[in-house]
Structure formats: C-alpha cells, structure tokens
Design an enzyme around this catalytic site. Structure first.
Site, PDB file in Angstrom:
ATOM      1  N   LYS A  91       0.865  -1.200   0.000  1.00 45.73           N
ATOM      2  CA  LYS A  91       0.000   0.000   0.000  1.00 45.73           C
ATOM      3  C   LYS A  91       0.884   1.227   0.000  1.00 45.73           C
ATOM      4  O   LYS A  91       1.824   1.333   0.786  1.00 45.73           O
ATOM      5  CB  LYS A  91      -0.880  -0.007   1.270  1.00 45.73           C
ATOM      6  CG  LYS A  91      -1.833   1.177   1.336  1.00 45.73           C
ATOM      7  CD  LYS A  91      -3.092   0.917   0.564  1.00 45.73           C
ATOM      8  CE  LYS A  91      -3.901   2.176   0.272  1.00 45.73           C
ATOM      9  NZ  LYS A  91      -3.472   2.886  -0.971  1.00 45.73           N
ATOM     10  N   LYS A 115       5.440   3.534   8.378  1.00 48.43           N
ATOM     11  CA  LYS A 115       4.272   4.415   8.526  1.00 48.43           C
ATOM     12  C   LYS A 115       2.997   3.581   8.579  1.00 48.43           C
ATOM     13  O   LYS A 115       2.151   3.763   9.455  1.00 48.43           O
ATOM     14  CB  LYS A 115       4.227   5.369   7.328  1.00 48.43           C
ATOM     15  CG  LYS A 115       3.071   6.347   7.349  1.00 48.43           C
ATOM     16  CD  LYS A 115       2.838   7.004   5.988  1.00 48.43           C
ATOM     17  CE  LYS A 115       4.049   7.691   5.420  1.00 48.43           C
ATOM     18  NZ  LYS A 115       3.727   8.545   4.245  1.00 48.43           N
ATOM     19  N   LYS A 127       5.406   1.749  -3.089  1.00 46.01           N
ATOM     20  CA  LYS A 127       5.342   3.084  -3.683  1.00 46.01           C
ATOM     21  C   LYS A 127       5.622   2.971  -5.165  1.00 46.01           C
ATOM     22  O   LYS A 127       6.288   2.031  -5.605  1.00 46.01           O
ATOM     23  CB  LYS A 127       6.397   4.000  -3.058  1.00 46.01           C
ATOM     24  CG  LYS A 127       6.099   5.474  -3.204  1.00 46.01           C
ATOM     25  CD  LYS A 127       5.166   5.931  -2.106  1.00 46.01           C
ATOM     26  CE  LYS A 127       4.696   7.341  -2.305  1.00 46.01           C
ATOM     27  NZ  LYS A 127       4.007   7.853  -1.114  1.00 46.01           N
ATOM     28  N   GLY A 166      -2.676   8.252  -4.394  1.00 44.88           N
ATOM     29  CA  GLY A 166      -1.989   9.428  -4.931  1.00 44.88           C
ATOM     30  C   GLY A 166      -0.740   9.798  -4.145  1.00 44.88           C
ATOM     31  O   GLY A 166      -0.473   9.272  -3.069  1.00 44.88           O
ATOM     32  N   ASP A 167       0.006  10.699  -4.697  1.00 47.90           N
ATOM     33  CA  ASP A 167       1.143  11.354  -4.055  1.00 47.90           C
ATOM     34  C   ASP A 167       1.378  12.628  -4.895  1.00 47.90           C
ATOM     35  O   ASP A 167       0.443  13.090  -5.566  1.00 47.90           O
ATOM     36  CB  ASP A 167       2.382  10.431  -4.033  1.00 47.90           C
ATOM     37  CG  ASP A 167       3.470  10.915  -3.077  1.00 47.90           C
ATOM     38  OD1 ASP A 167       3.363  10.684  -1.868  1.00 47.90           O
ATOM     39  OD2 ASP A 167       4.434  11.562  -3.547  1.00 47.90           O
ATOM     40  N   SER A 378      -6.867   5.864   3.736  1.00 43.86           N
ATOM     41  CA  SER A 378      -6.931   4.950   2.592  1.00 43.86           C
ATOM     42  C   SER A 378      -7.358   3.559   3.059  1.00 43.86           C
ATOM     43  O   SER A 378      -8.160   2.882   2.394  1.00 43.86           O
ATOM     44  CB  SER A 378      -5.559   4.836   1.914  1.00 43.86           C
ATOM     45  OG  SER A 378      -5.331   5.906   1.039  1.00 43.86           O
TER      46      SER A 378
HETATM   47  P1  NDP Z   1       0.813  17.724  -4.620  1.00 48.33           P
HETATM   48  O1  NDP Z   1       1.276  17.354  -5.945  1.00 48.33           O
HETATM   49  O2  NDP Z   1      -0.638  17.952  -4.372  1.00 48.33           O
HETATM   50  O3  NDP Z   1       1.555  19.055  -4.133  1.00 48.33           O
HETATM   51  C1  NDP Z   1       2.946  19.103  -4.048  1.00 48.33           C
HETATM   52  C2  NDP Z   1       3.371  20.485  -3.582  1.00 48.33           C
HETATM   53  O4  NDP Z   1       4.756  20.447  -3.270  1.00 48.33           O
HETATM   54  C3  NDP Z   1       3.194  21.548  -4.653  1.00 48.33           C
HETATM   55  O5  NDP Z   1       2.965  22.789  -4.044  1.00 48.33           O
HETATM   56  C4  NDP Z   1       4.551  21.517  -5.360  1.00 48.33           C
HETATM   57  O6  NDP Z   1       4.894  22.724  -6.015  1.00 48.33           O
HETATM   58  C5  NDP Z   1       5.477  21.274  -4.180  1.00 48.33           C
HETATM   59  N1  NDP Z   1       6.676  20.543  -4.662  1.00 48.33           N
HETATM   60  C6  NDP Z   1       6.689  19.305  -5.232  1.00 48.33           C
HETATM   61  N2  NDP Z   1       7.935  18.975  -5.600  1.00 48.33           N
HETATM   62  C7  NDP Z   1       8.696  20.016  -5.268  1.00 48.33           C
HETATM   63  C8  NDP Z   1      10.076  20.275  -5.399  1.00 48.33           C
HETATM   64  N3  NDP Z   1      10.914  19.383  -5.949  1.00 48.33           N
HETATM   65  N4  NDP Z   1      10.538  21.453  -4.915  1.00 48.33           N
HETATM   66  C9  NDP Z   1       9.697  22.364  -4.356  1.00 48.33           C
HETATM   67  N5  NDP Z   1       8.365  22.165  -4.217  1.00 48.33           N
HETATM   68  C10 NDP Z   1       7.884  21.018  -4.655  1.00 48.33           C
HETATM   69  O7  NDP Z   1       1.376  16.607  -3.623  1.00 48.33           O
HETATM   70  P2  NDP Z   1       0.924  16.238  -2.144  1.00 48.33           P
HETATM   71  O8  NDP Z   1       0.447  17.450  -1.434  1.00 48.33           O
HETATM   72  O9  NDP Z   1       0.045  15.053  -2.218  1.00 48.33           O
HETATM   73  O10 NDP Z   1       2.303  15.752  -1.521  1.00 48.33           O
HETATM   74  C11 NDP Z   1       3.171  16.616  -0.778  1.00 48.33           C
HETATM   75  C12 NDP Z   1       4.080  15.778   0.101  1.00 48.33           C
HETATM   76  O11 NDP Z   1       3.285  15.031   1.031  1.00 48.33           O
HETATM   77  C13 NDP Z   1       4.956  14.755  -0.605  1.00 48.33           C
HETATM   78  O12 NDP Z   1       6.175  14.641   0.099  1.00 48.33           O
HETATM   79  C14 NDP Z   1       4.172  13.454  -0.455  1.00 48.33           C
HETATM   80  O13 NDP Z   1       5.006  12.343  -0.547  1.00 48.33           O
HETATM   81  C15 NDP Z   1       3.633  13.650   0.952  1.00 48.33           C
HETATM   82  N6  NDP Z   1       2.465  12.853   1.321  1.00 48.33           N
HETATM   83  C16 NDP Z   1       1.316  12.891   0.582  1.00 48.33           C
HETATM   84  C17 NDP Z   1       0.224  12.170   0.975  1.00 48.33           C
HETATM   85  C18 NDP Z   1      -1.070  12.252   0.263  1.00 48.33           C
HETATM   86  O14 NDP Z   1      -2.040  11.664   0.742  1.00 48.33           O
HETATM   87  N7  NDP Z   1      -1.196  12.968  -0.838  1.00 48.33           N
HETATM   88  C19 NDP Z   1       0.264  11.277   2.158  1.00 48.33           C
HETATM   89  C20 NDP Z   1       1.498  11.377   2.910  1.00 48.33           C
HETATM   90  C21 NDP Z   1       2.545  12.117   2.477  1.00 48.33           C
HETATM   91  P3  NDP Z   1       4.849  22.791  -7.625  1.00 48.33           P
HETATM   92  O15 NDP Z   1       3.397  22.828  -7.971  1.00 48.33           O
HETATM   93  O16 NDP Z   1       5.585  24.045  -7.955  1.00 48.33           O
HETATM   94  O17 NDP Z   1       5.537  21.551  -8.118  1.00 48.33           O
HETATM   95  O1  2IT Z   2       3.000   8.916   1.394  1.00 46.57           O
HETATM   96  C1  2IT Z   2       1.851   8.484   1.594  1.00 46.57           C
HETATM   97  O2  2IT Z   2       1.530   7.966   2.672  1.00 46.57           O
HETATM   98  C2  2IT Z   2       0.869   8.610   0.521  1.00 46.57           C
HETATM   99  N1  2IT Z   2       1.180   9.184  -0.526  1.00 46.57           N
HETATM  100  C3  2IT Z   2      -0.499   8.012   0.671  1.00 46.57           C
HETATM  101  C4  2IT Z   2      -0.479   6.547   0.414  1.00 46.57           C
HETATM  102  C5  2IT Z   2      -1.834   5.883   0.387  1.00 46.57           C
HETATM  103  O3  2IT Z   2      -1.842   4.707  -0.006  1.00 46.57           O
HETATM  104  O4  2IT Z   2      -2.846   6.483   0.738  1.00 46.57           O
END
Ligand code: NDP
Ligand code: 2IT
Length: 446
Positions: A91, A115, A127, A166-167, A378
């Site tokens: 997952k 996690k 992943k 998603g991520d 999830s």
């Molecule tokens: P999104 O794609 O929705 O948003 C990502 C954000 O981070 C955007 O503002 C983007 O800016 C910025 N960003 C991405 N890459 C870079 C980079 N290399 N340098 C600077 N800014 C960057 O992603 P999420 O919000 O889903 O994910 C954000 C973080 O949270 C990640 O680390 C992800 O692994 C983590 N995460 C996400 C989960 C989820 O459920 N979605 C769960 C747990 C962790 P720009 O638009 O300019 O690229």
């Molecule tokens: O980093 C994370 O935990 C995620 N992007 C969410 C993973 C999930 O299966 O909901």
C-alpha cells in the site's frame, strides 16, 4: 552512534543500491534508531530480518509510451516498488514528477512500511510513480498517460495484492483515469484496488483532507503533551498541494493562523492569514501558480525563489517534498521561536535539520508518524469498499483523529521505553519496526 552490525547492514545497502541517495538516507535514519532494539532482540539480526526489510520483495520497471495533443510521441519510465507485505497488501502512493527515479521511489516505499505499521491497519508498504511532468498538460494528455501507465501496471495490482493511491502529481483526476483503465482491462469493479477515488464511485469521505488534517492533529498532540496548544499559534505550511491545503484548513479550524505557503517557484506571505477559499480556487479549480494569489489579496506578498523557513512562526508544517528543510533552515526556525514541526511531506527535513530541532528541544513529528493520516484513511476506504458501505464525514474524521492520537501515544511511549523521551523519530522508527519485524519473523524465511 550506530550499532556496528547495523552499520555493516547500511554499508551493504549502499553497495547494493549505488547512487540511490534518498534511499540510503531513509535506511540510515531508521537503522540509527534500532541499536536498543537489536540489543533486546538479537533474533532480528540472526534471522537477517533487517537485511530483508531493506530489500524490496519486488521491483517493477516499465515503459510508458504516450502521445501528446499535437501527436508527438513520448516515453516515460514507470515503476512500482512492492517493498513489504508482512502486514497486508502493498500500500502506498504513486508520484508523477520529473524528478522521480528508483532511489526516490525506494525511499518512499521504505518509509511507507513503517508508517503503515504505525497506523495499526493491516497494510504493507509500497510506492510507485513515473518521471512524467504533469505541469501544463491537458486533461486528455493526463488521461492518455494514466491509461498507458495502468495498461502495464494492472497485472501487478489487486485489492489483496497491491493498492496504490496518490502522491505528488497524482490526485483525484489521475486516480479516476487509472481506475477507469483498470476496470476496463480486468472487467472487474474492484473498488479496493486504488484509494483516493471520487466519493461518487467508491471513494471515502475525508481521504482528500486526511494527510493535512492528520499532520495538524499530530502537532496538536505533541503540543498538548507539553502543556501547549495550537490555538492562537502562528504557523507556516510549505507547498500548496493536497497536503498543504488541508493542513492549512485544519490549523485554521483549531484556532491557529497560517501566514505562508509556497510552491516550487516561490513563497506567499500573508500576515492576515492565508485565504483558503482563494488558495483552493487557484490550486484545485484553476490548477494555477500561487504567484497569482497576491494579485487578488492585497495584504500578501510573493517572493520568487524565497525561503519559507525565514518567516517567523510557532509551528511549521513542511508539506512539499523531501529535503526541502535544511540545517540552515532549521536554525532560522529555531532562532525565530519555532516550538514544533510536524512533517506533512515524506522526509522533508534533512538529517542536519532534525538534529537542530532535537538539540533545541523543538517537538519534532517525523513524516512516517505525522503524515500517516492519509494512508490510514486509505485503509478506511478499503474497509468501506470491502463491506460495500460508506461512512459519514464526521464518523470518518473521528476515526482519523483517534488513529492520530494512537500513533502519537505509541511513538511517545516507545521513545520513553527505549530511553529517548520526547524523541518521536526514535519512537516512530522503533514502534513501526517492531511490528513489521515481529510479523516477518513469524512468517519464516520469506
Ligand atoms: P501535490 O502534488 O498535491 O503538491 C505538491 C506540492 O509540493 C506543490 O505545491 C509543489 O509545487 C510542491 N513541490 C513538489 N515537488 C517540489 C520540489 N521538488 N521542490 C519544491 N516544491 C515542490 O502533492 P501532495 O500534497 O500530495 O504531496 C506533498 C508531500 O506530502 C509529498 O512529500 C508526499 O510524498 C507527501 N504525502 C502525501 C500524501 C497524500 O495523501 N497525498 C500522504 C502522505 C505524504 P509545484 O506545484 O511548484 O511543483
Ligand atoms: O506517502 C503516503 O503515505 C501517501 N502518498 C499516501 C499513500 C496511500 O496509499 O494512501
């Protein structure tokens, strides 16, 4: 200080995975916490449980060919690392970003194992993603890419096998196209094969909000453990994507004020507090850049290439990407009076930054604990899919809050038990590891 036998495991991981620096970093961080564990449980070394945990069960690399709107051909690399299924089906999310490579997907998959264990839900760790840049692409280009990606990946998935979500760069739109193609190829309405689905077709309420909400609830728990509260606190949230937006929303609900957010181009500082309606309009509706925020909100300023960590705050939520917060940034936060950091992103703080926070007595919630609310919800989505049920927002949010309280309590108690009170990095690594390692040992040499 790291145990000698564990250091030799790290050396082997580095030799076997050359150039995968983010993966090396995440392995070192976990193994550095395990000295007191292997002292108590020598069987984990004897049975090579730690070496096995560092080697994915399966790694899939594949070609993703697709055509853009002008007819030009493109080839990307897709991947899925099925890291560990001791606790349940693999997952973890899918990331679409030009920086994606195997080392990054492996660090993310490795973090995900522990996690997911911390959530208390029956889910293993994995992943995936692709080095595809969705920026500026039309809906139909995104659809063709997702269809091509799933045309290869589907054979490795299943609600009891591997369940992506998603991520970065993969949200509700992409999950829709991926699910549609999976359904078409397999001729199965297998809702539990992907999470983060739309609520009209098998998704769960609160999944969209869950990661950001969870990171804020984790911060609130850390503050309460010290007799403090989020109410009235000035906060900074990096990023402006899914995690950042809902971290801002929950902070405001709990009485805090988020004064800054960012994207990879720059930083918005709004001392009046970020206007969430405007931010959602720009990011979720227009899919635009945050630089346009200041055109519609006179109290705000935008700094091209600015450093968000120079803006004074009490609580920081790094919610963009790995290694976005350096030792220098951590010193700036501490000098400006920051008392807590809760990681919405995966591994956003460098090891130097984490040391600075610990030395300064900042309450530091590492991503594998603080952002676990997303994957936990999830798992709640999978649970609803399996029972053909759908729960209300408030019931699901209560479950999320309970899970975050429980993760905090587990990390807090484990850190204390293993001689590192207040160190949530040790608490999360040890508690997550113990659960997975115990299961792996019970399952024999597999
Ligand atoms: P999104 O794609 O929705 O948003 C990502 C954000 O981070 C955007 O503002 C983007 O800016 C910025 N960003 C991405 N890459 C870079 C980079 N290399 N340098 C600077 N800014 C960057 O992603 P999420 O919000 O889903 O994910 C954000 C973080 O949270 C990640 O680390 C992800 O692994 C983590 N995460 C996400 C989960 C989820 O459920 N979605 C769960 C747990 C962790 P720009 O638009 O300019 O690229
Ligand atoms: O980093 C994370 O935990 C995620 N992007 C969410 C993973 C999930 O299966 O909901």
């Amino acid at each position: 200080m790291i145990d000698e036998k564990l250091e030799s495991v790290i050396s082997e991981v580095i030799a076997r995975n050359p150039g995968q620096t983010e993966f090396h970093q995440s392995v070192r961080e976990v193994l550095e916490s395990l000295g007191p564990v292997v002292a108590k449980h020598p069987e984990f070394l004897d049975h090579k449980v730690i070496e096995r945990i560092c080697e994915p069960e399966r790694q899939i690399l594949f070609r993703v060919p697709w055509q853009d709107d002008s007819g030009e051909f493109h080839i990307n690399r897709g991947m899925r690392v099925e890291f560990n299924s001791a606790l349940g089906p693999f997952k973890g999310g899918l990331r679409f970003h030009p920086s994606v490579n195997l080392g990054i997907v492996k660090f993310l998959g490795f973090e995900q194992i522990f996690k997911n264990a911390l959530t208390g839900m029956p889910i293993g760790g994995g992943k995936g993603g692709a080095n595809f840049d969705p920026k500026g692409r039309s809906d139909s280009e995104i659809m063709r890419f997702c269809q091509s990606f799933m045309t290869e990946l589907y054979r490795h998935l299943g609600e009891y096998t591997d369940v992506p979500a998603g991520d970065i760069g993969v949200g509700g739109r992409e999950i829709g196209y991926l699910f549609g193609q999976y359904k078409r190829i397999t001729n199965r309405y297998e809702s539990g094969v992907l999470t983060g689905k739309g609520i009209e077709w098998g998704g769960a309420l609160v999944r969209t909000e869950a990661t950001g909400y969870g990171a804020v609830l984790f911060a609130q728990e850390m503050l309460r453990a010290r007799g403090e509260d989020l109410d009235g606190r000035t906060c900074v949230v990096s990023g402006s994507g899914n995690v950042a937006i809902y971290a801002i929303e929950k902070t405001h609900q709990l009485g805090g004020k988020v004064v800054a957010c960012s994207d990879s181009s720059g930083v918005v500082h709004d001392p009046d507090g970020i206007d969430l309606g405007l931010l959602k309009q720009i990011k979720e509706v227009e899919r635009g850049r945050i630089s346009t925020y200041v055109e519609r909100k006179p109290s705000a300023t935008y700094t091209d290439r600015g450093c968000i960590w120079d803006i004074p705050c009490d609580v920081a939520f790094p919610s963009a990407t790995q290694n976005e917060l350096t030792g220098r940034d951590a010193k700036a936060l501490v000098a400006n009076g920051c008392i807590a950091v809760s990681e919405g992103a995966n591994m956003p703080s460098t090891p130097e930054a984490v040391d600075v926070f610990h030395e300064a007595g900042v309450a530091f919630g590492p991503g594998k604990a603080a952002n676990a609310g997303g994957v936990a919800t999830s798992a709640l989505e999978m649970q609803q899919n399996a029972s053909r049920d759908s729960w209300s927002f408030s019931y699901t949010e209560d479950r999320l809050a309970e899970i975050m309280r429980s993760i905090h309590a587990t990390c807090h108690a484990t850190a204390e038990e293993y001689g590192a009170p207040g160190n949530y990095v040790m608490g999360a690594n040890i508690a997550g590891f113990l659960k997975v390692a115990t299961a792996m040992d019970a399952l024999g040499l597999v």
